[in-house]
Scaffold this motif. Structure first.
Motif, PDB file in Angstrom:
ATOM      1  N   PRO A 196       0.817  -1.231   0.000  1.00 27.61           N
ATOM      2  CA  PRO A 196       0.000   0.000   0.000  1.00 27.61           C
ATOM      3  C   PRO A 196       0.845   1.274   0.000  1.00 27.61           C
ATOM      4  O   PRO A 196       1.940   1.314   0.567  1.00 27.61           O
ATOM      5  N   TRP A 197       0.304   2.303  -0.628  1.00 28.06           N
ATOM      6  CA  TRP A 197       0.980   3.591  -0.668  1.00 28.06           C
ATOM      7  C   TRP A 197       0.950   4.246   0.705  1.00 28.06           C
ATOM      8  O   TRP A 197       0.003   4.039   1.479  1.00 28.06           O
ATOM      9  N   PRO A 198       1.970   5.025   1.055  1.00 27.57           N
ATOM     10  CA  PRO A 198       2.049   5.617   2.404  1.00 27.57           C
ATOM     11  C   PRO A 198       0.934   6.618   2.672  1.00 27.57           C
ATOM     12  O   PRO A 198       0.521   7.364   1.783  1.00 27.57           O
ATOM     13  N   GLN A 199       0.461   6.608   3.911  1.00 32.00           N
ATOM     14  CA  GLN A 199      -0.589   7.524   4.352  1.00 32.00           C
ATOM     15  C   GLN A 199      -0.084   8.316   5.558  1.00 32.00           C
ATOM     16  O   GLN A 199       0.790   7.858   6.294  1.00 32.00           O
ATOM     17  N   ALA A 200      -0.641   9.483   5.753  1.00 34.35           N
ATOM     18  CA  ALA A 200      -0.295  10.291   6.927  1.00 34.35           C
ATOM     19  C   ALA A 200      -1.384  11.319   7.148  1.00 34.35           C
ATOM     20  O   ALA A 200      -2.194  11.591   6.256  1.00 34.35           O
ATOM     21  N   GLN A 201      -1.416  11.873   8.339  1.00 38.73           N
ATOM     22  CA  GLN A 201      -2.316  12.970   8.645  1.00 38.73           C
ATOM     23  C   GLN A 201      -1.551  14.266   8.459  1.00 38.73           C
ATOM     24  O   GLN A 201      -0.560  14.524   9.145  1.00 38.73           O
ATOM     25  N   ALA A 202      -1.977  15.088   7.509  1.00 38.14           N
ATOM     26  CA  ALA A 202      -1.248  16.308   7.196  1.00 38.14           C
ATOM     27  C   ALA A 202      -1.318  17.323   8.329  1.00 38.14           C
ATOM     28  O   ALA A 202      -2.395  17.602   8.852  1.00 38.14           O
ATOM     29  N   LEU A 203      -0.177  17.888   8.676  1.00 42.03           N
ATOM     30  CA  LEU A 203      -0.158  18.969   9.652  1.00 42.03           C
ATOM     31  C   LEU A 203      -0.649  20.265   9.016  1.00 42.03           C
ATOM     32  O   LEU A 203      -1.193  21.128   9.689  1.00 42.03           O
ATOM     33  N   GLY A 204      -0.423  20.414   7.706  1.00 44.30           N
ATOM     34  CA  GLY A 204      -0.898  21.590   6.983  1.00 44.30           C
ATOM     35  C   GLY A 204       0.130  22.696   6.913  1.00 44.30           C
ATOM     36  O   GLY A 204       1.048  22.789   7.733  1.00 44.30           O
ATOM     37  N   LEU A 205      -0.028  23.546   5.927  1.00 46.13           N
ATOM     38  CA  LEU A 205       0.914  24.649   5.720  1.00 46.13           C
ATOM     39  C   LEU A 205       0.896  25.662   6.860  1.00 46.13           C
ATOM     40  O   LEU A 205       1.899  26.337   7.117  1.00 46.13           O
TER      41      LEU A 205
END
Length: 315
Positions: A196-205
């Motif tokens: 599976p492709w990597p997933q993460a929770q974005a912290l955001g700009l």
């Protein structure tokens, strides 16, 4: 499966892939970051049919990578990915800090489109440069309709930002994903997914938007035989907000250093414990142990701690 009608944006940052030497046989005494990303594209005739857009974000040896470049790079990546005509972004980068930049971008942006970092161990002026094939493979991945997240492509391997690490200082097969293995590979222009492709929770700009001069200061110290507390004491005296300790084995820390780290942690310093081993990370959490960085390398653990502190400050 590719989105051939969609645009790929190439962002250049310098590195060995853009390096040159006065002698073609010299793969060590070169100067990194001499050629523009446009020159790199021109060296790969197979890219002639691909709709490309090039932009030079920086031009440096990646050993000199800075927070300011990371911030600018994340902002440019996000801006291009938001465009409906862009299928993915490729970043040409030096090998020395590639894993740090990859983790920074993955945690900050967690993109659904592919953001692919690629590099070279030999300069562009080499008798047998490895950059052109790596660049072609990176574009292949960026064109894919299924790839996502921040990825690193070298020697036909597609490595996730969380797993990639530089494991050799000279050979062209210098990168590994350790026990996790590659997420995919590129063979003769075809992307073959392996997991599976990597997933993460974005912290955001927003988390990285403030002036980099105001970013938290996070350092790195190493545990070793005969370690003394002075490095930790100096970090505290210098006003650092975070510190990663590069532990031995399974993240173990010399007692002379560990006591100082616990004291500093009690005083408010954020601490993470990583392992200096080439493969593996920190497994388990014995009673009283310092917080673990898990499978992150010490360098990526420093990036993670920096981002955690930035995210906290932005809320």
């Amino acid at each position: 499966m590719q989105n051939k009608a969609e645009k790929i944006v190439l962002l250049g940052t310098g590195g060995t892939i853009a390096g040159t030497s006065a002698q073609a046989g010299d793969n060590v005494g070169y100067t990194a970051g001499q050629l523009s990303v446009g020159h790199l594209i021109a060296a790969v005739p197979a890219l002639g049919h691909v709709p490309l857009e090039a932009e030079q974000v920086a031009q440096l040896d990646s050993k000199d990578m800075s927070h300011a470049v990371w911030q600018a790079l994340a902002q440019r990546v996000a801006a291009h990915l938001a465009r409906p005509d862009v299928a993915g972004v490729v970043i040409t980068h030096g090998t020395d800090t590639l894993e740090e930049t990859a983790w920074f971008l993955h945690r900050a942006l967690a993109p659904q489109k592919p953001v692919v970092l690629t590099c070279a161990m030999r300069p562009a002026s080499s008798l047998q440069p490895d950059g052109p094939q790596n660049l072609l493979d990176a574009v292949t991945v960026a064109q894919s309709a299924v790839a996502q997240g921040v990825l690193c492509v070298a020697q036909g391997q597609v490595l996730a930002a969380e797993d990639v690490r530089k494991v050799h200082g000279y050979r062209i097969d210098a990168f590994s994903a350790g026990d996790a293995g590659p997420v995919a590979r590129v063979e003769e222009g075809q992307l073959i997914a392996l997991r599976p492709w990597p997933q993460a929770q974005a912290l955001g700009l927003a988390a990285i938007a403030q002036d980099v001069a105001q970013w938290p200061r996070v350092g790195l110290v190493c545990s070793h035989a005969g370690a003394e507390p002075w490095a930790v004491e100096a970090a505290v005296a210098a006003g650092l907000q975070g510190l990663v300790v590069e532990g031995t084995g399974n993240g173990t820390v010399h007692h002379g250093l560990e006591a100082a780290l616990h004291k500093a942690q009690s005083a408010g310093l954020r601490v993470l414990r990583a392992s200096r081993c080439v493969a593996g990370g920190v497994v388990g959490a014995p009673t009283g142990a310092l917080p673990s960085a898990g499978g992150l390398t010490p360098a990526k653990a420093r990036v993670e701690l920096l981002l955690q502190l930035l995210a906290k400050a932005s809320t």
